[in-house]
Design an enzyme around this catalytic site. Structure first.
Site, PDB file in Angstrom:
ATOM      1  N   GLY A 121      38.660  32.444  45.580  1.00  0.00           N
ATOM      2  CA  GLY A 121      38.149  33.037  44.428  1.00  0.00           C
ATOM      3  C   GLY A 121      38.765  34.194  43.292  1.00  0.00           C
ATOM      4  N   ASP A 153      36.029  29.356  39.410  1.00  0.00           N
ATOM      5  CA  ASP A 153      36.368  30.301  39.791  1.00  0.00           C
ATOM      6  C   ASP A 153      36.060  31.839  39.327  1.00  0.00           C
ATOM      7  OD1 ASP A 153      37.271  29.788  42.592  1.00  0.00           O
ATOM      8  OD2 ASP A 153      39.034  29.871  42.266  1.00  0.00           O
ATOM      9  N   GLU A 210      44.786  31.508  33.698  1.00  0.00           N
ATOM     10  CA  GLU A 210      45.767  31.088  34.790  1.00  0.00           C
ATOM     11  C   GLU A 210      45.659  29.586  34.295  1.00  0.00           C
ATOM     12  OE1 GLU A 210      43.596  32.448  38.798  1.00  0.00           O
ATOM     13  OE2 GLU A 210      42.138  32.226  37.135  1.00  0.00           O
TER      14      GLU A 210
END
Length: 235
Positions: A8, A54, A42
């Protein structure tokens, strides 16, 4: 931590950058806000395939049972005895395979299997969800002997979710650890390479470590921490 590790790291980096801006600019953002924003950066802006765990793990830290309800996330901190965590830290072996992978491709394959309503991968995902509840129970009740068993069952199901999660090298590493005395284990992250973790009872720990190191990888030291993201200002 190397790229493609499965630990992660990309999400942790995004959370850290956000934390720096929140501290610098005095932004009124809480832990849930930061974790969600890291996810949006992300998964939405950069279009990197993956889940939410994560970002929330990096932001909150500690041992948590996380529940995902569509767009809503609930992070439940678990009260775990310090003595139990110390015991688990000794029993769990973190092993770097010295291989890497692109997690997004594996995750995209999992998504494709769900969209096709492929029954085998979907049932494997349901099994992983059940294993999460089993692991929560084991941690809360300090049932050390259950940790390895749940990890093993979880790994068997995880491999059914998509091609690329495991391969000949990973299968060989896993079987080597089991033959040396490990009860169970799994790959960290999406799969395909990076880090693996194994659970071995005290008497078998060193034989498992030796067997794994003979394969050319590296056993890494680690420690549990109760803190997630924290920032400060130098004055």
């Amino acid at each position: 931590v190397p790229t493609g590790s499965g630990l992660g790291t990309s999400s942790t980096l995004v959370v850290s950058i956000l934390g720096a801006f929140v501290e610098w600019l005095g932004l009124p953002l809480g832990e849930y806000d930061i974790a969600q924003l890291a996810y949006d950066i992300e998964r939405v802006d950069l279009k990197m395939a993956g889940g939410k765990q994560d970002q929330y793990a990096a932001t909150f830290g500690g041992v948590n049972f996380m529940e995902f309800f569509g767009d809503r996330v609930v992070v439940n901190p678990l009260r775990i005895k310090k003595s139990f965590l110390n015991e688990i830290a000794f029993d769990l072996i973190l092993y770097y395979t010295k291989t890497s992978r692109e997690s997004a491709k594996i995750i995209e394959k999992q998504i494709e299997n769900v969209k096709k309503s492929d029954s085998k991968p979907i049932e494997a995902m349901h099994a992983l969800k059940r294993h999460a509840f089993d692991m929560k129970k084991a941690f809360i009740k300090s049932e050390v002997d259950q940790i390895g068993t749940v990890l093993h069952e979880s790994w068997l199901n995880k491999k059914q979710m998509a091609a690329g999660i495991s391969n000949e090298v990973i299968d060989n590493i896993y079987q080597t650890a089991i033959d040396a005395g490990a009860i169970g284990g799994k790959i960290s992250g999406a799969g395909g390479g990076g880090f693996m973790m194994f659970f071995a009872e005290k008497a078998n720990r060193y034989s498992v470590v030796k067997a794994l190191e003979n394969l050319g990888g590296e056993v890494k030291n680690y420690e549990f921490t109760n803190s997630g993201l924290f920032t400060w200002t130098l004055k």
